[in-house]
Design an enzyme around this catalytic site. Structure first.
Site, PDB file in Angstrom:
ATOM      1  N   HIS A  27      -5.984  -1.529   5.606  1.00 62.37           N
ATOM      2  CA  HIS A  27      -7.259  -2.013   5.066  1.00 62.37           C
ATOM      3  C   HIS A  27      -7.031  -2.333   3.595  1.00 62.37           C
ATOM      4  O   HIS A  27      -6.260  -1.635   2.928  1.00 62.37           O
ATOM      5  CB  HIS A  27      -8.332  -0.923   5.013  1.00 62.37           C
ATOM      6  N   ASP A  59      -7.206   0.701   1.325  1.00 65.12           N
ATOM      7  CA  ASP A  59      -6.088   1.647   1.356  1.00 65.12           C
ATOM      8  C   ASP A  59      -5.032   1.318   0.334  1.00 65.12           C
ATOM      9  O   ASP A  59      -4.269   2.192  -0.077  1.00 65.12           O
ATOM     10  CB  ASP A  59      -5.361   1.591   2.710  1.00 65.12           C
TER      11      ASP A  59
END
Lengths: 433, 433, 433, 433
Positions: free
Chosen positions: B99, B102
């Site tokens: 993501h 992240d």
């Protein structure tokens, strides 16, 4: 008159303060709500099977209920019908519902089943004329007999499909003869016990084809009622193909039947699928497939279908609120797919269970109507989405990712969250229940 | 080289009898199965978030994991990337997934987020070239930040929709730049907390429109990867719109996107929706929307997403059996959306959790391939439905209710049930696991 | 005065027809019920943690609530206390409850934690004197900090046990200083994540020893409050040792502490353990260990602790019915272990959530009192067991199997089941809710 | 010889590579494990009821199984016994178990039931002598007949208590006559459907008294077997008093029977109570009440008792690991309280289901024994708690809160968490399953 109910008089509305157990405290059939009598909102139906055909067994125990009509002859079937119609009249329910297997003894052949169904259909017709009780829906029991243990439409054996199709035909005929306003398909065995022996794609296709046949037959015979599927996730199977409203919708879309078939939503089945009842109602309405409801109560903590009579008014208010927002019932109604507990042995228990359930529904409906009239709930909902009704909101939906990204960057958009106000809305609802 | 993993050497296949904790006992990347190397069947991907971004918190406790890269600067982000790629190489996983949230610290604006994502994308690109590790999929985190608390595409506020759309655009760009083979949409907040403040129909329409935009952008930019939706029933919400495979299918059909979008199925999410993992896989395959899997393990007795590393080979064999029957992965793969337990503090735990998980998958795959090669399971399944392949079976499907009813009556059909043989089939499976 | 609540005036009872959101419609503190003012029946307490310490995170999202007192200094802690006491006064709750970690920032050492707790305890003492708000109970947070990740009393590391014991001592001291009427032990980490690394017998013995130390310290210091354990089955752990009331009872019996320790029963925890709230209350009362309640509402369909404000009056009536049958609260009370939803951002939401919850409790209590006064429920219960009060029934219990078998055979006993009348009793309850 | 099993020869061990469905691949009765033959570790018992008395019904369907012994005469009962013992011999199970209601038709009176039970007991005795098959345990069915619908020991009607007590006496006598090694109490109806009509304290006291009578009778008659309670949380009831192991322990302590009564733990019942099977085993062992097991498999996703034959070896290894750690079975054994699926119509299915189940148990046991011999799991568990075995750890347990607080402050204790190593331990277990 049988004397099964031992002289219980027809139940009347006596208002909230009535001291009598045998009176309605909320259900006042002719009271007007939102321009319509309460009875026409609720369209109550009594379910033949749970009240007259179920012997009280559960997975660890056999028959507890002793009824004079339990037996395998047509005389038993007619006595059962006599008592059933007496109950309908005591309760003043305008409708009833039945499976073929509830109303006639199982025959030795398809032909015998058909003959017996015809005989009892004629008997019903006469009783309906005498009493004014109508048929909300008919259906075929394609799950109890061992021939259906591996499915009806979805059986690996084409002969079972054929037997099921033929049986549906006779039940559709009976429903049409009795002026039934809907025909329901409940797929109790349309699923699987283990994926290891199951061809899921094939079974789903068989189910789609059967449904098409039902729709075709309806059009051919001119049956005016609605065709309804009743979603259920599991129990008796490991998995049913009509798991929940969303699943049924995908299935209907796949077979092009979303304009032909609607759903009959049961509280207990919604719960078992992991949804609230009101979710399933709202979803069905938004997808244009809302049909009818089975109003029972499932124990939230039991992983099986407890089918209890409803009694939680706050929950029912939320359900009827969705029904009213969906425009109310057209062909559908409120069927009690509820059974008395297996320890509720007395004839009175059967009457009082319905009285309590009908009253709980009526109280829920009144609360729902009051919430709708009040308007604050819808007002606040609309306000929450107001941005989407503005030109910028509308434009956004016809834009594209790249343009939106440019706009967000240029305008330095930094949206601020706003309170969802859940507790305030719950407090608002609490005013009405 | 960081020294985070303290000199752990690349994990090698040493066979079932290896005494080493730091060796594969089943995963032998180049071993051929059904004509393809094991690594190309499994297409393992490590998940960036759980392994590198999660601090170890749960609803009753805060951070337990202490990592040198926890911090809010781009230097921290790059150190994190260095360690991540070191782990990918130690494990020999061919893919990773991420993501946006992240891999880069949250910025003060969309523009800053975009700039940071670009910077780390370039950094990834270089590391991917150096190591040969590829990107299975990218995605946008549209659920953690408070702006998304009421949804991203389905937010009542159009500005949030816009911010989400813009963010997806940047993540699609990053995914394309890195040669990602898929782009995933995970709708963690695309649902509701209470129906009282929710316009379900409107939100569903917003989600449909967003999905269309994603598909359009993919075509416009020439992104070759697949677009995947990852179903989940609930948690963090009361209800998510992408509840399960069947629900997603109905949604795709409704918006005419069933040819454009597939599903990424997670074991834990299947469980939470009340389905077995293999059910969801088989259903997706039968509907033509099977894409990829998240292979974790959910505690069957916990009503939330436990995301544990998988270790039950019999269960995994059934899952890979469905994957193989569906033709195996094309763009998809086996992503570990699994996190070490919050008490697993040591760097070694991170490596060993993956080693165990990869080995369990490999053992499951080998069992599945052996079952398929053996053929008895499919043979018995086919035999069970053989009647449908005969002329009478085929004719039945193009008949109609009335004709079938006549036929059943004339032929005095009385179908006899046949054993479903569940235990025998389970015994057969037990031979291979 | 802070201006956090922006001038919201103290909430007053205005009766069921009040149009105001900021008024009680059912909670009328001085209204007499069964000879006691409503406020003394309910003994409401506000929970510090959920209302003032929780940032709004969930497993998939971070902070949503923005509060001026969020921060790590004692000034922040005092501002928090100021606002908290303002809320207590606006609501008119007679009690509050707290964990040490809610009220003071985490220090760098045990000594610093202790000093900070003392400082805020003194600050509380002054505010309590000014406002008349009392302390229902204090407790130690032995679950959030990473040192407790593997348990407090049940930790494999004796040093953690020691740290926990020392912390409990300081919290008991603070509770005593503030005149707290109970001290609660909540074992959020007293359980395990995996049995593979757990010595269940040893951990249970550690927990028993810790409890004995708490009881000993109470007697030594002359603390007059009750010691309470709050059962919970799981979440955050896989399994907690204080699973439910029956489990805690067995534990207390094992360590000879059943006369020293009672239970604080939470609705949500009862639900998660598979029980109804009223079951846990009735069981605790029957075992002589009923202490206090946490009144929240758990979503029955979510497998985690949702801790919502209560609003279902029929359910609360059944709970308070058990409380009243148990003789009402002595040292215990009704604590709201409920948190506003993470989307409920506004200060008003905090007030209105409590207003709704208090009103729902009051309505439930009134219904419960009415049912008890009515007496029919207890009358019918007693009638059902009447046979046991007869000489034959009593004799039976002091007989033996062989004598009973002879008697059954001689008398040809053939007991006939009687209706359990569930629906009638539910209808009776419906009259009052 | 009946020809029900149509010549199926006794099942023999042929090793893992056997191609035959009718052979054991893991269960090798005389193979030595940890110094004892495998058969003496497992002590397999076949359950009479599920295999010979159950007609295949479920809540939505009736009988599917057609057996020549279904009928209401003693001749039917003897034919059933003949076939049952043929199955025991084909399988080579050393034990069987039965309820009275499984083995004799229901009579018109207690006296007739007793006479019939005696007749079949004599018949069994002869068959046991002929075949060498022994009785693991007997029990009374106090749940299926309508007289027990509201409980047996816990019935509101003393006459039902008496009938139940008398029936238990006859079943204890039969068990003793047949040399049964245990007597089991399964409280299927010892609970309630609704708290509204239930006096929980009274019912619990009745249950305690009945249990005392059973223990007294055992001592009086010199029955050498163990008395076992089989915990179950619910289904068929809303709540059972013997919910789980911890609940039963509290109950036994309350009535001073913890030295007299042990538990028979069923996998499916453990699951329904929210516990893992191995948890219940470990807990019972730690409390000194471990007796015997019912080894079936419950579908984790079905909220009712599915009672499937076990097949997941990794799960069974964990269960037998706890059994071995507890010292193995003394009077107890491995009873299959498992039933073939209702679609498994063929006599072969009955045999193969047991073959698969026995093999799965044997494989699980072998893995468990290997883990125990390996020793690393216990070594790591012990190492985790090593601090408690040091003098400081021991001293801590005999200290008090105030002294500990001083010590923590003086030593500036700041315990550092250590990895729980869950995944590593799971990997270790994976080596053996």
């Amino acid at each position: 008159m049988t004397d099964f109910f031992n002289g219980i008089a027809p139940i009347r509305y006596e208002g909230p303060d009535s001291a009598s157990e045998f009176a309605f405290r909320h259900y006042n059939p002719d009271e007007m709500l939102l321009g319509k009598p309460m009875k026409d909102h609720l369209r109550f139906a009594a379910a033949y099977w749970h009240s007259f055909a179920w012997p009280g067994g559960d997975p660890f125990g056999g028959q507890t209920l002793e009824r004079p009509w339990f037996g395998e002859t047509m005389d038993h079937a007619k006595l059962k019908a006599d008592v059933a119609f007496e109950m309908f009249q005591i309760l003043g329910v305008p409708y009833f519902c039945f499976h073929d297997a509830d109303v006639r003894p199982e025959g030795a052949s398809f032909a015998e089943n058909t003959a017996r169904l015809r005989e009892i259909t004629d008997y019903f017709q006469q009783k309906m004329e005498e009493t004014g009780v109508k048929l909300l829906w008919g259906t075929a029991n394609l799950f109890s007999h061992r021939r259906y243990m591996a499915g009806a439409a979805t059986n690996p054996d084409p002969e079972v499909f054929a037997f099921a199709a033929a049986t549906i035909k006779t039940c559709l005929d009976a429903t049409q003869q009795l002026g039934g306003e809907n025909y329901v398909l409940w797929g109790g065995r349309e699923g699987y016990e283990t994926l290891l022996n199951t061809d899921l794609a094939r079974e789903r296709a068989q189910a789609g084809r059967m449904l098409q046949m039902v729709v075709d037959y309806k059009h051919k015979t001119g049956f005016k009622g609605a065709i309804l599927i009743e979603p259920k996730p599991q129990e008796p199977t490991k998995h049913q193909y009509d798991y929940d409203v969303a699943t049924v919708y995908g299935f209907l879309k796949d077979f092009g039947l979303e304009g032909e078939v609607k759903v009959n939503i049961e509280q207990g089945h919604a719960i078992l699928a992991g949804h609230s009842f009101e979710h399933e109602l709202a979803l069905a309405a938004s997808l244009g497939i809302f049909g009818s409801i089975d109003m029972n109560r499932n124990d939230y903590q039991s992983g099986w279908d407890t089918d209890q009579f409803p009694n939680n008014v706050p929950e029912m208010a939320l359900a009827y609120y969705e029904v009213l927002k969906a425009g109310g019932f057209t062909t559908g109604g409120t069927n009690f797919d509820a059974k008395i507990r297996r320890q509720s042995l007395d004839p009175e228990d059967l009457i009082l269970a319905h009285v309590g359930g009908m009253d709980a529904c009526a109280a829920g409906l009144k609360a729902a109507a009051a919430m709708l009239t009040d308007g604050r709930l819808e007002e606040q909902r609309a306000a929450r989405y107001a941005g989407w009704d503005k030109p910028e909101g509308k434009a956004l939906l016809s834009s594209d990712l790249a343009s939106i990204a440019r706009m967000v960057e240029e305008k330095k958009l930094d949206p601020r969250p706003r309170s969802g106000r859940q507790e305030r809305l719950e407090n608002l609802v609490s005013r009405f229940v």
